[in-house]
Scaffold this motif. Structure first.
Motif, short mmCIF file in Angstrom:
data_model
loop_
_atom_site.label_atom_id
_atom_site.label_comp_id
_atom_site.label_asym_id
_atom_site.label_seq_id
_atom_site.Cartn_x
_atom_site.Cartn_y
_atom_site.Cartn_z
N VAL A 65 -12.05 -15.10 -5.29
CA VAL A 65 -11.54 -16.32 -5.92
C VAL A 65 -12.23 -16.50 -7.27
N GLU A 66 -11.43 -16.56 -8.32
CA GLU A 66 -11.97 -16.71 -9.68
C GLU A 66 -11.59 -18.08 -10.24
N HIS A 67 -12.39 -18.54 -11.20
CA HIS A 67 -12.11 -19.80 -11.91
C HIS A 67 -11.96 -20.97 -10.92
N PHE A 68 -12.74 -20.94 -9.88
CA PHE A 68 -12.66 -21.96 -8.83
C PHE A 68 -13.47 -23.18 -9.26
N ARG A 69 -12.79 -24.32 -9.33
CA ARG A 69 -13.50 -25.51 -9.76
C ARG A 69 -12.79 -26.77 -9.30
N LEU A 70 -13.57 -27.85 -9.21
CA LEU A 70 -13.04 -29.15 -8.86
C LEU A 70 -12.16 -29.64 -10.00
N ARG A 71 -10.94 -30.08 -9.66
CA ARG A 71 -10.02 -30.58 -10.69
C ARG A 71 -9.60 -32.02 -10.44
N TYR A 72 -9.57 -32.46 -9.17
CA TYR A 72 -9.08 -33.80 -8.84
C TYR A 72 -9.91 -34.43 -7.74
N ILE A 73 -10.09 -35.74 -7.87
CA ILE A 73 -10.65 -36.57 -6.81
C ILE A 73 -9.59 -37.63 -6.54
N LEU A 74 -9.07 -37.66 -5.33
CA LEU A 74 -7.99 -38.57 -4.97
C LEU A 74 -8.53 -39.66 -4.06
N TRP A 130 -9.66 -43.14 2.04
CA TRP A 130 -9.66 -41.68 2.08
C TRP A 130 -9.99 -41.16 0.70
N GLN A 131 -10.81 -40.14 0.65
CA GLN A 131 -11.05 -39.47 -0.62
C GLN A 131 -10.90 -37.98 -0.39
N GLN A 132 -10.23 -37.34 -1.30
CA GLN A 132 -9.97 -35.90 -1.20
C GLN A 132 -10.45 -35.24 -2.48
N PHE A 133 -11.09 -34.10 -2.34
CA PHE A 133 -11.54 -33.32 -3.48
C PHE A 133 -10.63 -32.10 -3.56
N ILE A 134 -9.93 -31.96 -4.68
CA ILE A 134 -8.94 -30.88 -4.85
C ILE A 134 -9.49 -29.86 -5.83
N TYR A 135 -9.61 -28.63 -5.37
CA TYR A 135 -10.11 -27.51 -6.18
C TYR A 135 -8.95 -26.58 -6.48
N PHE A 136 -9.02 -25.93 -7.62
CA PHE A 136 -8.04 -24.91 -7.97
C PHE A 136 -8.80 -23.64 -8.33
N GLY A 137 -8.17 -22.50 -8.09
CA GLY A 137 -8.74 -21.21 -8.45
C GLY A 137 -7.64 -20.17 -8.42
N GLU A 180 -9.53 -28.52 -18.56
CA GLU A 180 -10.80 -28.34 -17.88
C GLU A 180 -11.34 -29.63 -17.27
N ASP A 181 -10.63 -30.72 -17.43
CA ASP A 181 -11.11 -32.03 -17.00
C ASP A 181 -11.02 -32.20 -15.49
N ILE A 182 -11.82 -33.13 -14.98
CA ILE A 182 -11.70 -33.60 -13.60
C ILE A 182 -10.99 -34.94 -13.68
N TRP A 183 -9.93 -35.09 -12.90
CA TRP A 183 -9.13 -36.31 -12.92
C TRP A 183 -9.30 -37.08 -11.62
N ILE A 184 -9.33 -38.40 -11.73
CA ILE A 184 -9.39 -39.27 -10.55
C ILE A 184 -8.04 -39.95 -10.44
N GLY A 185 -7.42 -39.86 -9.27
CA GLY A 185 -6.11 -40.45 -9.07
C GLY A 185 -6.08 -41.38 -7.88
N ASN A 186 -5.33 -42.48 -8.05
CA ASN A 186 -5.10 -43.36 -6.90
C ASN A 186 -3.73 -44.01 -7.05
N VAL A 187 -3.17 -44.40 -5.93
CA VAL A 187 -1.84 -45.00 -5.92
C VAL A 187 -1.99 -46.48 -6.26
N GLN A 188 -1.25 -46.93 -7.25
CA GLN A 188 -1.30 -48.36 -7.61
C GLN A 188 -0.36 -49.15 -6.73
N SER A 189 -0.48 -50.46 -6.77
CA SER A 189 0.28 -51.32 -5.87
C SER A 189 1.75 -51.43 -6.24
#
Length: 131
Positions: free
Chosen positions: A19-28, A37-44, A90-99
């Protein structure tokens, strides 16, 4: 990262070297059934496409142009859409569902780029109100 690589190997047979270029990209973040609930999403990227069968479920490759057709939660689908709209970021993004919802009645996801704290609030100021 160690736990992520271990899970990938247990569930796919891919080793850390595969696995190359593996890194955290999203925190949901979301509330589900009264729980946060919080999820950490990695891509590689993998160096090959040969995975091993797993007890976790059926594994198969999905063509990139079909990934948004998968049956998934609003938050996961929004994450995939966001990722595809920002290739190479290259950023890490934080996402959540709005009301609220959009015109179609679909809940909307708010994205914020994670940033390093660069300074502290001046002493004696809190939320733009002097104390």
């Amino acid at each position: 990262m160690t736990a992520s690589y271990r899970e990938i190997e247990e569930e796919t047979g891919f080793t850390q070297e595969d696995v190359e270029h593996f890194r955290l990209r999203y925190i949901l973040l979301e509330v589900n059934g009264g729980e946060i609930w919080q999820q950490f999403i990695y891509f590689g990227e993998t160096t090959h496409r040969h995975f091993v069968p797993s007890d976790e479920g059926e594994l198969f490759w999905i063509p990139l142009d079909e990934v948004l057709d998968l049956h998934s939660s609003i938050l996961i689908k929004a994450t995939l859409r966001h990722y595809l709209q920002h290739p190479g970021a290259e950023d890490i993004w934080i996402g959540n569902v709005q009301s609220g919802t959009d015109l179609k009645g679909t809940p909307q996801v708010i994205w914020n780029k994670m940033q390093e704290t660069k300074s502290f609030e001046p002493k004696g100021v809190s939320n733009n109100v002097e104390i």
